[in-house]
Design a protein around this motif. Structure first.
Motif, PDB file in Angstrom:
ATOM      1  N   TYR A   1       0.832  -1.121   0.363  1.00 12.90           N
ATOM      2  CA  TYR A   1       0.289   0.294   0.133  1.00 12.90           C
ATOM      3  C   TYR A   1       0.533   1.225   0.048  1.00 12.90           C
ATOM      4  N   THR A   2       2.157   1.169  -1.023  1.00  7.50           N
ATOM      5  CA  THR A   2       3.016   2.433  -0.874  1.00  7.50           C
ATOM      6  C   THR A   2       3.146   2.829  -2.269  1.00  7.50           C
ATOM      7  N   SER A   3       2.821   3.957  -2.628  1.00  6.58           N
ATOM      8  CA  SER A   3       2.932   4.269  -4.100  1.00  6.58           C
ATOM      9  C   SER A   3       4.012   4.468  -4.805  1.00  6.58           C
ATOM     10  N   LEU A   4       3.514   3.903  -5.703  1.00  8.50           N
ATOM     11  CA  LEU A   4       4.996   3.033  -6.894  1.00  8.50           C
ATOM     12  C   LEU A   4       4.325   4.015  -8.054  1.00  8.50           C
ATOM     13  N   GLU A   5       6.361   4.903  -7.832  1.00 10.13           N
ATOM     14  CA  GLU A   5       6.287   5.407  -9.732  1.00 10.13           C
ATOM     15  C   GLU A   5       7.807   4.896 -10.292  1.00 10.13           C
ATOM     16  N   LEU A   6       7.532   4.005 -11.357  1.00 10.09           N
ATOM     17  CA  LEU A   6       8.290   3.380 -11.984  1.00 10.09           C
ATOM     18  C   LEU A   6       9.415   3.632 -13.020  1.00 10.09           C
ATOM     19  N   PRO A   7      11.033   3.470 -13.178  1.00 15.40           N
ATOM     20  CA  PRO A   7      11.227   5.042 -14.002  1.00 15.40           C
ATOM     21  C   PRO A   7      10.860   4.703 -15.173  1.00 15.40           C
ATOM     22  N   SER A   8      11.405   6.150 -16.350  1.00 11.57           N
ATOM     23  CA  SER A   8      10.328   5.585 -17.606  1.00 11.57           C
ATOM     24  C   SER A   8      11.525   4.663 -18.894  1.00 11.57           C
ATOM     25  N   ILE A   9      12.026   4.293 -18.169  1.00 15.29           N
ATOM     26  CA  ILE A   9      13.239   3.238 -18.782  1.00 15.29           C
ATOM     27  C   ILE A   9      12.193   2.377 -19.024  1.00 15.29           C
ATOM     28  N   PHE A  10      10.705   1.122 -18.018  1.00 18.88           N
ATOM     29  CA  PHE A  10      10.315   0.548 -17.867  1.00 18.88           C
ATOM     30  C   PHE A  10      10.015   1.120 -18.886  1.00 18.88           C
ATOM     31  N   TYR A  11       8.928   1.558 -19.856  1.00 15.65           N
ATOM     32  CA  TYR A  11       7.828   1.726 -19.838  1.00 15.65           C
ATOM     33  C   TYR A  11       8.090   1.489 -21.400  1.00 15.65           C
ATOM     34  N   ALA A  12       9.767   1.462 -21.764  1.00 14.07           N
ATOM     35  CA  ALA A  12       9.662   0.145 -22.786  1.00 14.07           C
ATOM     36  C   ALA A  12      10.619  -0.302 -23.286  1.00 14.07           C
ATOM     37  N   CYS A  13      10.496  -1.248 -21.637  1.00  8.48           N
ATOM     38  CA  CYS A  13      11.267  -2.486 -22.227  1.00  8.48           C
ATOM     39  C   CYS A  13      10.917  -3.413 -23.119  1.00  8.48           C
ATOM     40  N   GLY A  14      11.482  -3.710 -23.479  1.00  4.91           N
ATOM     41  CA  GLY A  14      10.855  -4.736 -24.724  1.00  4.91           C
ATOM     42  C   GLY A  14      10.654  -6.612 -24.904  1.00  4.91           C
ATOM     43  N   THR A  15      11.803  -6.976 -23.654  1.00  7.60           N
ATOM     44  CA  THR A  15      11.560  -7.732 -23.002  1.00  7.60           C
ATOM     45  C   THR A  15      10.475  -8.234 -21.895  1.00  7.60           C
ATOM     46  N   LEU A  16       9.541  -7.906 -21.703  1.00  2.57           N
ATOM     47  CA  LEU A  16       9.197  -8.056 -20.352  1.00  2.57           C
ATOM     48  C   LEU A  16       7.788  -9.067 -20.728  1.00  2.57           C
ATOM     49  N   GLU A  17       7.419 -10.089 -20.460  1.00  2.00           N
ATOM     50  CA  GLU A  17       6.163 -11.020 -20.980  1.00  2.00           C
ATOM     51  C   GLU A  17       5.509 -10.930 -19.106  1.00  2.00           C
TER      52      GLU A  17
ATOM     53  N   HIS B   1      -0.056   1.239  -4.961  1.00  2.00           N
ATOM     54  CA  HIS B   1      -0.608   2.880  -5.405  1.00  2.00           C
ATOM     55  C   HIS B   1       0.259   2.498  -6.581  1.00  2.00           C
ATOM     56  N   PHE B   2       0.181   2.693  -8.318  1.00  5.48           N
ATOM     57  CA  PHE B   2      -0.142   2.825  -9.287  1.00  5.48           C
ATOM     58  C   PHE B   2      -0.075   4.619  -9.484  1.00  5.48           C
ATOM     59  N   ALA B   3       1.893   4.853 -10.327  1.00  7.24           N
ATOM     60  CA  ALA B   3       0.996   6.290 -10.787  1.00  7.24           C
ATOM     61  C   ALA B   3       1.442   6.006 -11.868  1.00  7.24           C
TER      62      ALA B   3
ATOM     63  N   SER C   1      -4.990  -6.037  -6.060  1.00  7.01           N
ATOM     64  CA  SER C   1      -5.080  -4.458  -4.966  1.00  7.01           C
ATOM     65  C   SER C   1      -4.583  -3.693  -5.290  1.00  7.01           C
ATOM     66  N   VAL C   2      -4.805  -3.245  -6.206  1.00  6.24           N
ATOM     67  CA  VAL C   2      -3.915  -2.062  -6.749  1.00  6.24           C
ATOM     68  C   VAL C   2      -4.962  -0.887  -6.596  1.00  6.24           C
ATOM     69  N   LYS C   3      -4.582   0.020  -6.622  1.00  8.23           N
ATOM     70  CA  LYS C   3      -4.895   2.125  -6.176  1.00  8.23           C
ATOM     71  C   LYS C   3      -4.327   2.796  -7.497  1.00  8.23           C
ATOM     72  N   PHE C   4      -5.034   2.648  -8.719  1.00  4.22           N
ATOM     73  CA  PHE C   4      -4.993   4.136  -9.690  1.00  4.22           C
ATOM     74  C   PHE C   4      -5.049   5.140  -9.580  1.00  4.22           C
ATOM     75  N   SER C   5      -4.091   6.525  -9.965  1.00  4.54           N
ATOM     76  CA  SER C   5      -4.985   7.921  -9.722  1.00  4.54           C
ATOM     77  C   SER C   5      -5.796   8.098 -10.141  1.00  4.54           C
TER      78      SER C   5
ATOM     79  N   GLU D   1      -9.636   6.194 -15.835  1.00  5.20           N
ATOM     80  CA  GLU D   1      -8.844   6.102 -16.849  1.00  5.20           C
ATOM     81  C   GLU D   1      -7.489   5.979 -16.734  1.00  5.20           C
ATOM     82  N   SER D   2      -6.425   5.435 -15.219  1.00  2.00           N
ATOM     83  CA  SER D   2      -5.638   5.281 -15.626  1.00  2.00           C
ATOM     84  C   SER D   2      -5.186   3.328 -15.722  1.00  2.00           C
ATOM     85  N   VAL D   3      -6.532   3.600 -15.696  1.00  5.21           N
ATOM     86  CA  VAL D   3      -5.918   1.690 -15.769  1.00  5.21           C
ATOM     87  C   VAL D   3      -6.192   1.351 -17.181  1.00  5.21           C
ATOM     88  N   GLN D   4      -6.752   1.899 -17.813  1.00  4.36           N
ATOM     89  CA  GLN D   4      -7.286   1.650 -19.558  1.00  4.36           C
ATOM     90  C   GLN D   4      -5.943   2.764 -20.378  1.00  4.36           C
TER      91      GLN D   4
END
Length: 367
Positions: free
Chosen positions: A132-148, A156-158, A176-180, A183-186
């Motif tokens: 139940y802590t806020s999580l902010e992943l680094p921007s490079i994560f969102y370009a990960c081409g190998t993650l399956e 709390h997903f930022a 049990s994930v909390k979103f902002s 629309e954050s889910v979609q």
């Protein structure tokens, strides 16, 4: 004294001449031994010899808890992985205690550094539990081409950057994930173009009112919305599902008051347990199934006149609602392929013991 020294010296060289028995074991067995050790103990083994220095990397899995999240240990992991061959890290599992990252900016930096290193090493599976802590992943994560596989648990997903793409992600678990916002889910689902399996577990911590699942590539969907604790959502809350490639559907939802199913022509197997009044879209979206298990405590289960279960072979129907008999009479007149019919009665038994109440659910089946 001289004899003792000579004896000790002889014994010392005799031991040195012997081969290291443990190091003679195959890598697979040694990796099993390492998997039972804490990360700090694994780090200590890397100083034993040249072979042990890089042996832990062959396991390709890292599990990091709160006790392992020290600056020294994270630097050692990052440095060791950075000098390794690429595509070495398959799985990273991180579980931290509540509030630690919020209180310590160095912890935030260490977490970000660790994820960046993992992404550069060909990360395939990532599990994060922040309690139940806020999580902010680094921007490079969102370009990960190998993650399956991505598993997010109790956090709390930022929102990430608008142009991200998890191009290889096939399995996503939101536990049990909390979103902002809704629309954050979609937004998260939209950056997963090849997503095949989605698991959603909602709880009292979850804050999304309408959980919209619009994923063309999705083939398997599991929703668990059973426990909400003391927090009961107010207003309209539920799910909107649009998955034209969906083949397997499993829903246990005792709290939503809004469910909308659209466009599921490939559905083969469905297990639906819901309590809210159903729209005609529910029965219509299940028309292609071969295996159907349906339990609805609602008194309103609309059946569209044009609906036909032409492929239905296995039907399990809960008789907890009077409407089920009307539904059954319509379903069994349609398919010529029906081979198995199970009627399930749910009996709730309340037992009092030492001032406490226990609720037991018994299922009685009739074939």
């Amino acid at each position: 004294t001289i004899i003792t020294c000579v004896s000790f010296t002889f014994r010392f060289f005799q031991l040195r001449s012997r081969r290291d028995i443990i190091s003679q074991l195959p890598d697979d067995l040694l990796l099993r031994i390492l998997s039972s050790l804490s990360l700090k103990e694994v780090m200590a083994t890397s100083f034993l010899s040249q072979r042990w220095r890089s042996l832990w990397k062959l396991g390709s899995k890292l599990k990091i808890g709160n006790k392992d999240f020290s600056e020294l240990l994270v630097k050692w992991i990052s440095r060791s992985l950075a000098i390794s061959n690429p595509q070495i890290l398959k799985s990273l599992d991180i579980k931290l205690i509540p509030g630690e990252l919020d209180r310590n900016i160095n912890s935030l930096y260490r977490f970000s550094s660790l994820v960046k290193t993992a992404v550069s090493c060909g990360l395939r599976e990532l599990k994060i539990e922040f309690l139940y802590t806020s999580l902010e992943l680094p921007s490079i994560f969102y370009a990960c081409g190998t993650l399956e596989t991505l598993i997010l648990c109790r956090l709390h997903f930022a929102d990430g950057p608008p142009n991200g793409s998890l191009s290889s992600l096939k399995t996503l678990c939101l536990l049990s994930v909390k979103f902002s916002r809704d629309e954050s889910v979609q937004k998260l689902l939209s950056i997963c173009p090849v997503l095949e399996e989605l698991v959603v577990r909602r709880s009292g911590y979850s804050n999304v009112e309408i959980f919209t699942i619009n994923v063309p590539s999705l083939t398997s969907l599991s929703i668990d919305y059973i426990r909400v604790g003391s927090h009961q959502p107010a207003g309209v809350h539920g799910f909107v599902i649009n998955a034209p490639s969906l083949r397997y559907l499993n829903i246990r939802d005792r709290h939503s008051n809004y469910l909308l199913f659209t466009n599921m022509p490939e559905l083969v197997k469905a297990n639906v347990e819901a309590v809210c009044d159903q729209s005609e879209s529910l029965i219509g979206s299940l028309a292609s199934v071969r295996h159907l298990s349906l339990c609805s405590k609602s008194s309103n289960i609309p059946y569209h006149a044009g609906t036909s279960f032409a492929f239905l072979e296995h039907l399990e129907l809960c008789t907890c609602s009077s409407e089920c008999w009307n539904l059954l009479s319509r379903i069994i007149t349609d398919p010529l392929t029906l081979r198995v019919l199970k009627l399930k009665s749910v009996v709730l038994v309340v037992i009092f013991h030492d001032g406490h109440r226990f609720l037991l659910k018994t299922v009685i089946e009739k074939k």
